[in-house]
Motif scaffolding. Structure first.
Motif, mmCIF file in Angstrom:
data_model
loop_
_atom_site.group_PDB
_atom_site.id
_atom_site.type_symbol
_atom_site.label_atom_id
_atom_site.label_comp_id
_atom_site.label_asym_id
_atom_site.label_seq_id
_atom_site.Cartn_x
_atom_site.Cartn_y
_atom_site.Cartn_z
ATOM 1 N N ALA A 135 -41.110 37.789 90.935
ATOM 2 C CA ALA A 135 -40.503 36.566 90.392
ATOM 3 C C ALA A 135 -41.582 35.605 89.908
ATOM 4 O O ALA A 135 -41.440 34.974 88.844
ATOM 5 N N LEU A 136 -42.658 35.475 90.684
ATOM 6 C CA LEU A 136 -43.756 34.591 90.276
ATOM 7 C C LEU A 136 -44.414 35.090 88.991
ATOM 8 O O LEU A 136 -44.768 34.304 88.110
ATOM 9 N N LEU A 137 -44.564 36.403 88.890
ATOM 10 C CA LEU A 137 -45.171 36.983 87.695
ATOM 11 C C LEU A 137 -44.336 36.690 86.463
ATOM 12 O O LEU A 137 -44.858 36.268 85.418
ATOM 13 N N GLU A 138 -43.032 36.874 86.571
ATOM 14 C CA GLU A 138 -42.159 36.637 85.416
ATOM 15 C C GLU A 138 -42.222 35.171 84.988
ATOM 16 O O GLU A 138 -42.206 34.866 83.791
ATOM 17 N N LYS A 139 -42.326 34.288 85.953
ATOM 18 C CA LYS A 139 -42.419 32.865 85.642
ATOM 19 C C LYS A 139 -43.720 32.555 84.911
ATOM 20 O O LYS A 139 -43.727 31.780 83.940
ATOM 21 N N GLU A 140 -44.812 33.147 85.349
ATOM 22 C CA GLU A 140 -46.108 32.893 84.694
ATOM 23 C C GLU A 140 -46.149 33.486 83.298
ATOM 24 O O GLU A 140 -46.709 32.888 82.369
ATOM 25 N N LEU A 141 -45.562 34.656 83.125
ATOM 26 C CA LEU A 141 -45.542 35.278 81.794
ATOM 27 C C LEU A 141 -44.666 34.497 80.827
ATOM 28 O O LEU A 141 -44.863 34.550 79.605
ATOM 29 N N ALA A 142 -43.705 33.754 81.369
ATOM 30 C CA ALA A 142 -42.789 32.979 80.517
ATOM 31 C C ALA A 142 -43.404 31.671 80.040
ATOM 32 O O ALA A 142 -42.869 31.027 79.127
ATOM 33 N N HIS A 143 -44.514 31.271 80.616
ATOM 34 C CA HIS A 143 -45.136 30.001 80.225
ATOM 35 C C HIS A 143 -45.541 30.048 78.749
ATOM 36 O O HIS A 143 -46.144 31.027 78.285
ATOM 37 N N PRO A 144 -45.239 28.999 77.996
ATOM 38 C CA PRO A 144 -45.536 29.002 76.554
ATOM 39 C C PRO A 144 -47.014 29.194 76.231
ATOM 40 O O PRO A 144 -47.361 29.727 75.171
ATOM 41 N N GLY A 145 -47.896 28.793 77.136
ATOM 42 C CA GLY A 145 -49.322 28.905 76.867
ATOM 43 C C GLY A 145 -49.929 30.222 77.290
ATOM 44 O O GLY A 145 -51.129 30.453 77.088
ATOM 45 N N TYR A 146 -49.123 31.119 77.850
ATOM 46 C CA TYR A 146 -49.677 32.387 78.321
ATOM 47 C C TYR A 146 -49.998 33.324 77.162
ATOM 48 O O TYR A 146 -49.170 33.559 76.279
ATOM 49 N N GLU A 147 -51.219 33.860 77.156
ATOM 50 C CA GLU A 147 -51.639 34.830 76.154
ATOM 51 C C GLU A 147 -51.825 36.184 76.839
ATOM 52 O O GLU A 147 -52.620 36.305 77.771
#
Length: 380
Positions: A135-147
């Motif tokens: 769940a934490l991973l999906e949240k981090e990948l969803a961040h607009p600034g994530y490359e």
């Protein structure tokens, strides 16, 4: 006469070096059965050091054996970053802290000292699991600034250690990465990785995954002693074959290379892997940072006392006279003539077997950012 002179010289050297170091903190064998470390000394940040001592009342005999316990690790983020030039990734995930495999040489052992625990037996028996990692991973990948860039998993503790069989945290992470088409590189020494072959094969079809399996030795007895709860060498090779046959890019990792213990097996390990379809290979020289040095020394004295001095003499020859050199650029491969020779042996063997002619390249072109269900809605 020459034989007598040589024997006399060796005796002089042994006398100059003194007796084998005593392990005053060793834990009784029955209490640590199936474990790699011999002791459970306090971490380097602790104000007190505790040593088991029999006061004559035989109370030590009543102490229970070390049993595996799993506690929740309440991390707020699951992706960790690094800027080391020695590794080919800048981000990684560690689903677990501590590792039940119990590999005595594991360079991750000192991390348990930050938890107020011992890098010895505590590291392989007191484990921490990040249950909400998917769940934490999906949240981090969803961040607009994530490359997106390749995420490495298994570079610290093994994501497929025995407790993964029931907890399935690693499988949950793979399900997220598969769903959003994010590349991942996996390192393990467990045959449990083939459990997730359904996900791995789907991801491999889109150039999203690569799996490296460490094969330290082909000697089952040595493996059992040095890596007590890891998969046997035969099982690891079988896992490599199954992955390769399913189209998953694989790498055999001869690591760590331990002089005078398993270094002579390098060519046989590479040959065994090449003949089952593995296309890539790598090696890492034994690393002994912080508490790992003493834990490895204790293990060596207990199991291979006849090789103790020779092993450490060669290690120091490859580490600039020290037990370990943490400099970037040399910590993985060492320096000096012996380290150079191991490197050339590896290169020659790979050339003969056709290994590393082509390396699998992972892609980020398929990445689809997940929708952040808890984030702010767009106005447009």
């Amino acid at each position: 006469m020459a034989r007598s002179a040589s024997s006399s010289r060796q005796t002089e050297l042994r006398e100059a070096e003194g007796p084998l170091p005593a392990n005053e903190t060793a834990v009784e064998r029955e209490r640590r059965r199936g474990r790699g470390a011999q002791s459970n000394t306090s971490g380097r940040f602790e104000a007190e050091a505790r040593v088991a001592f029999d006061d004559g009342w035989q109370s030590i005999e009543d102490l229970p054996p070390f049993k595996t316990t799993v506690s929740a690790d309440s991390a707020r983020k699951v992706i960790t970053r690094n800027d080391s030039p020695d590794v080919g990734f800048d981000r990684s995930i560690n689903p677990y802290r501590g590792c039940e495999h119990g590999c005595v040489y594991c360079f991750a052992r000192p991390t348990h000292a930050y938890l107020g625990l011992s890098p010895g037996l505590d590291f392989e028996s007191k484990l921490f699991a990040k249950h909400d990692a998917p769940a934490l991973l999906e949240k981090e990948l969803a961040h607009p600034g994530y490359e997106p860039r390749m995420i490495a998993i298994g570079t610290n503790t093994d994501p497929y250690q025995p407790i993964e069989r029931d907890l399935k945290i690693m499988r949950g992470i793979l399900e997220v990465l598969d769903r959003v088409s994010h590349p991942v590189g996996i390192v393990t020494k467990s045959a449990l990785v083939v459990r997730d072959l359904d996900i791995l094969s789907r991801m491999a079809a889109r150039n999203l995954v690569k799996v490296g399996i460490s094969v330290t030795t082909l000697d089952a007895k040595l493996a059992r002693t040095m890596e007590p709860r890891a998969s046997t060498p035969t099982k690891r090779l079988e896992a490599l074959k199954l992955l390769s046959d399913a189209g998953v890019p694989t790498k055999v990792m001869v690591s760590p290379v331990i002089p005078a213990l398993n270094d002579a097996e390098m060519e046989r390990i590479l040959d065994s892997a090449a003949h089952i379809g593995v296309k890539e290979a790598s090696y890492i020289l034994l690393r002994l940072p912080l508490e790992v040095r003493d834990l490895f020394r204790e293990w060596l004295v207990a199991n291979y006392p006849d090789r103790y001095r020779h092993v450490f003499t060669v290690i120091r020859d490859m580490r600039g006279g020290k037990d370990y050199d943490s400099q970037w650029g040399v910590r993985m491969k060492g320096s000096g003539p012996m380290a150079w020779m191991i490197g050339r042996r590896f290169e020659i063997a790979c050339a003969k077997l056709g290994l590393n002619k082509k390396r699998a390249k992972l892609t980020t072109e398929h990445f689809e950012r997940p929708k952040d269900s808890g984030g702010q809605l767009s106005l447009f």
